[in-house]
Every structure is written in structure tokens, then in C-alpha cells.
Design a protein around this motif. Structure first.
Motif, PDB file in Angstrom:
ATOM      1  N   LEU A  81      47.458 -36.319  -4.384  1.00 33.49           N
ATOM      2  CA  LEU A  81      48.363 -37.398  -4.804  1.00 33.49           C
ATOM      3  C   LEU A  81      49.815 -36.967  -4.681  1.00 33.49           C
ATOM      4  O   LEU A  81      50.680 -37.769  -4.288  1.00 33.49           O
ATOM      5  N   ALA A  82      50.099 -35.712  -5.000  1.00 38.09           N
ATOM      6  CA  ALA A  82      51.473 -35.213  -4.869  1.00 38.09           C
ATOM      7  C   ALA A  82      51.904 -35.196  -3.409  1.00 38.09           C
ATOM      8  O   ALA A  82      53.036 -35.577  -3.071  1.00 38.09           O
ATOM      9  N   VAL A  83      51.001 -34.770  -2.521  1.00 34.52           N
ATOM     10  CA  VAL A  83      51.306 -34.775  -1.087  1.00 34.52           C
ATOM     11  C   VAL A  83      51.502 -36.211  -0.597  1.00 34.52           C
ATOM     12  O   VAL A  83      52.394 -36.491   0.205  1.00 34.52           O
ATOM     13  N   ALA A  84      50.667 -37.131  -1.101  1.00 36.36           N
ATOM     14  CA  ALA A  84      50.745 -38.536  -0.672  1.00 36.36           C
ATOM     15  C   ALA A  84      52.087 -39.167  -1.038  1.00 36.36           C
ATOM     16  O   ALA A  84      52.569 -40.054  -0.320  1.00 36.36           O
ATOM     17  N   GLU A  85      52.688 -38.719  -2.115  1.00 34.22           N
ATOM     18  CA  GLU A  85      53.981 -39.288  -2.491  1.00 34.22           C
ATOM     19  C   GLU A  85      55.048 -39.002  -1.445  1.00 34.22           C
ATOM     20  O   GLU A  85      55.996 -39.775  -1.281  1.00 34.22           O
ATOM     21  N   GLN A  86      54.877 -37.881  -0.728  1.00 37.23           N
ATOM     22  CA  GLN A  86      55.814 -37.545   0.344  1.00 37.23           C
ATOM     23  C   GLN A  86      55.381 -38.160   1.676  1.00 37.23           C
ATOM     24  O   GLN A  86      56.203 -38.674   2.431  1.00 37.23           O
ATOM     25  N   ALA A  87      54.083 -38.101   1.976  1.00 33.21           N
ATOM     26  CA  ALA A  87      53.589 -38.584   3.255  1.00 33.21           C
ATOM     27  C   ALA A  87      53.521 -40.111   3.327  1.00 33.21           C
ATOM     28  O   ALA A  87      53.746 -40.703   4.390  1.00 33.21           O
ATOM     29  N   LEU A  88      53.203 -40.732   2.185  1.00 32.52           N
ATOM     30  CA  LEU A  88      53.089 -42.185   2.112  1.00 32.52           C
ATOM     31  C   LEU A  88      53.917 -42.715   0.944  1.00 32.52           C
ATOM     32  O   LEU A  88      53.399 -43.123  -0.092  1.00 32.52           O
ATOM     33  N   PRO A  89      55.242 -42.672   1.064  1.00 33.47           N
ATOM     34  CA  PRO A  89      56.091 -43.094  -0.059  1.00 33.47           C
ATOM     35  C   PRO A  89      56.002 -44.595  -0.322  1.00 33.47           C
ATOM     36  O   PRO A  89      55.671 -45.380   0.566  1.00 33.47           O
ATOM     37  N   THR A  90      56.257 -44.968  -1.545  1.00 32.21           N
ATOM     38  CA  THR A  90      56.301 -46.390  -1.898  1.00 32.21           C
ATOM     39  C   THR A  90      57.519 -47.037  -1.251  1.00 32.21           C
ATOM     40  O   THR A  90      58.633 -46.529  -1.383  1.00 32.21           O
ATOM     41  N   PRO A  91      57.328 -48.142  -0.524  1.00 32.26           N
ATOM     42  CA  PRO A  91      58.469 -48.795   0.131  1.00 32.26           C
ATOM     43  C   PRO A  91      59.500 -49.264  -0.901  1.00 32.26           C
ATOM     44  O   PRO A  91      59.147 -49.630  -2.030  1.00 32.26           O
ATOM     45  N   PRO A  92      60.772 -49.255  -0.553  1.00 31.18           N
ATOM     46  CA  PRO A  92      61.814 -49.726  -1.477  1.00 31.18           C
ATOM     47  C   PRO A  92      61.535 -51.153  -1.924  1.00 31.18           C
ATOM     48  O   PRO A  92      61.212 -52.027  -1.116  1.00 31.18           O
ATOM     49  N   GLY A  93      61.611 -51.369  -3.217  1.00 28.82           N
ATOM     50  CA  GLY A  93      61.410 -52.705  -3.766  1.00 28.82           C
ATOM     51  C   GLY A  93      59.985 -53.058  -4.039  1.00 28.82           C
ATOM     52  O   GLY A  93      59.706 -54.098  -4.665  1.00 28.82           O
ATOM     53  N   ALA A  94      59.017 -52.240  -3.585  1.00 29.17           N
ATOM     54  CA  ALA A  94      57.597 -52.539  -3.838  1.00 29.17           C
ATOM     55  C   ALA A  94      57.234 -52.059  -5.222  1.00 29.17           C
ATOM     56  O   ALA A  94      57.761 -51.076  -5.735  1.00 29.17           O
ATOM     57  N   ALA A  95      56.306 -52.748  -5.853  1.00 25.85           N
ATOM     58  CA  ALA A  95      55.866 -52.376  -7.202  1.00 25.85           C
ATOM     59  C   ALA A  95      54.362 -52.369  -7.243  1.00 25.85           C
ATOM     60  O   ALA A  95      53.697 -53.076  -6.490  1.00 25.85           O
ATOM     61  N   ASP A  96      53.787 -51.554  -8.163  1.00 26.10           N
ATOM     62  CA  ASP A  96      52.335 -51.507  -8.323  1.00 26.10           C
ATOM     63  C   ASP A  96      51.868 -52.794  -8.986  1.00 26.10           C
ATOM     64  O   ASP A  96      52.592 -53.428  -9.733  1.00 26.10           O
TER      65      ASP A  96
END
Length: 301
Positions: free
Chosen positions: A286-301
Motif C-alpha cells: 500500500l505504501a508503494v502504491a501511494e507513489q506508483a498509483l497516486p490519487t488524482p488531484p481533486g478525487a476523493a474516496d
């Protein structure tokens, strides 16, 4: 047989001097000599020939040294593996995904995990559609799932990794293909190709909702398990479909994509995992995914 006896034996065998071996092991010489005698007693063989001036291995000691070194090396490797697993550097993480929409995201994640944590094995399970992936994450049979929002299960956390939009895919010789944009109402009488109704596909659900919002229910004449097959059927003239912008990399003779002439229908791609999953390897992924697949600006869960 105690491990300390083996460690003592290797130290004496390498130093060929009880005093130096005792210093290396940070212990007094008499207890070291006692450990060697006890080891020889358990083995029923003399390991060293020693006198006041020299110490050397017997033939039994020479034959014993190699296997003992292997045992100690294997033990050290096992200890380091356990510590690495505790730090999330080693282990297995099961990942569910489906469809061509994972074409870009999945390789980015797997490549980044291999580079950062080569000791982590990613077990990939294909054709695990969004609803199925979410259910399997919730029940614990998957560690991580590619899903689409909105998605909610007790105890399951999600993070947006991309935004996708519904578009129309149709045969290149279709009368509507000449248009720059396709109105959903113009598809009311068209045959559709889509994912199976019971597969848990969020894309099919979004397609049905969009069509019903335009006043009709799509007439699905053929189903297929993945986007590649669906789009091949569309190119062959079997029908039209609503798909996602993320699959436009699939190019086929006789296949065209057109945006919809309506308010954009957007879906958020996300990762899902159980909040109480104890896996340290999952936390590392999950930590790696935050760098490899970042949340797009303005997107929310």
C-alpha cells in the motif's frame, strides 16, 4: 543438541585455539571447553586433537564442520527472513483485478513492488470484477482488490487511483460512427455486448444505469468475460457497448470510440483492502502504491 554447542564448535574449528575462540564468543575458556566436551559426548566422537601447544580437527571434526556451517547459515537466513517479514519486506499479497482497465495500473504497481521489495510475492487473480473483488477483500480471501466506487463494505478501506469516463464503442461502419458524439437515446434500439449480468461488473452496472436514465434498458445480445473480447465482438459488428476511457488503448480494425453527448458519467478506480488485515507485506504494498498509483488531484474516496 544445543545450538550454542554448534556455535562453539565452529569458533574453535576456525580459530584452532580455545583462548581466541572464547574471546570471539565473549565467554570464559573453561565453559567453552566444557561445551565442546559435551558435544563430543553427544556425538560419540572426538572432534579435536588438542595438547598444550596446538589444536586441530580430527577427521570426524572435519566432516562435521561443513554441515554445521550450513545449519547455522540456514538458521541465520531464517531469522533474517522473519525480521524482514515483520518489516513488510517479505511475504505474499493476493491481488484481484479484472478487465483492460487494469492495463496501466497493474503493471505500474507490480513493477514498483518488485523494485522496492523483491521479497514480496504478488499473487494476481484475473477476472475478479469490482463487486467480486470487494466481497473477497471483505471476507479475507484477497488482500487487495482493484474496484470502482461507490463501493462500501464494513471494515474495508478504499483509495482512489484513477478517474474513468463512460464512452461508446461501436463498429466503424455503424451509421452512428460518423458522429463526433453519441446520444444515449440513439442507442435505444441497438444490440449491446457486455459483461455477464451476474459477474459483479461495475461497468455493466454503470452502463445499465446510464441507459435507464436515458429511458431504455440495453438489449444485451451477447456477453463476454473481458473487455478485449467484448470489443472484438463490437468490431465484428455483433453490437455496441458502453466502456471506459481507460480501455481506448485496445485498437482493432473496425472499432471506433466516441464520447457520449450527455453529462459525463465518471467512475473512480480504487484499491480496496481490509483495515484490520495484519499483513506487514500488504502495508508495504500500500505504501508503494501511494507513489506508483497516486490519487488524482481533486478525487476523493
Amino acid at each position: 543438541m544445543e545450538l550454542r554447542y554448534l556455535t562453539a564448535f565452529v569458533a574453535v574449528a576456525e580459530e584452532l585455539h580455545f583462548g581466541r575462540a572464547a574471546k570471539r564468543l565473549q565467554m570464559a575458556q573453561p565453559p567453552l571447553s566444557q561445551q565442546i566436551r559435551q558435544l563430543e559426548k553427544e556425538l560419540g566422537a572426538q572432534l579435536f586433537e588438542r595438547n598444550t601447544r596446538s589444536v586441530r580437527l580430527t577427521s570426524a571434526g572435519e566432516s562435521f564442520l561443513g554441515p554445521v556451517r550450513t545449519v547455522l547459515d540456514d538458521l541465520d537466513l531464517a531469522v533474517r527472513a522473519v525480521k524482514a517479514a515483520g518489516r513488510g519486506e517479505y511475504g505474499r499479497v493476493t491481488v484481484g483485478f479484472a478487465g483492460a482497465s487494469s492495463h496501466e495500473a497493474l503493471p505500474l504497481l507490480t513493477g514498483a513492488v518488485r523494485a522496492a521489495h523483491p521479497g514480496i510475492e504478488l499473487v494476481l487473480t484475473g477476472q475478479t470484477y469490482a463487486d467480486t473483488a470487494l466481497a473477497r477483500v471483505a471476507e479475507g480471501s484477497l488482500d487487495l482488490g482493484f474496484v470502482r466506487l461507490p463501493a462500501s463494505r464494513p471494515g474495508v478501506r478504499t483509495r482512489v487511483i484513477g478517474e474513468e469516463e463512460l464512452i461508446c464503442a461501436l463498429p466503424g461502419d455503424h451509421p452512428l460512427a460518423a458522429r463526433e458524439r453519441i446520444a444515449l437515446t440513439d442507442l435505444a434500439d441497438q444490440p449491446f455486448v457486455s459483461f455477464p449480468a451476474n459477474a459483479g461488473s461495475s461497468l455493466r452496472d454503470a452502463m445499465v444505469r446510464a441507459c435507464e436514465g436515458a429511458g431504455f434498458t440495453p438489449r444485451v445480445v451477447q456477453e463476454a468475460p473481458d473487455s478485449h473480447t467484448i470489443l472484438a465482438l463490437v468490431a465484428a459488428g455483433v453490437g455496441v457497448t458502453l466502456t471506459l476511457t481507460s480501455v481506448q488503448h485496445i485498437q482493432s480494425t473496425g472499432l471506433v470510440y466516441r464520447p457520449l453527448d450527455a453529462e459525463p458519467v465518471r467512475l473512480h478506480a480504487a484499491l480496496a483492502w481490509r483495515a484490520d488485515n495484519p499483513s506487514a507485506a500488504l502495508r508495504s504494498v500500500l505504501a508503494v502504491a501511494e507513489q506508483a498509483l497516486p490519487t488524482p488531484p481533486g478525487a476523493a474516496d
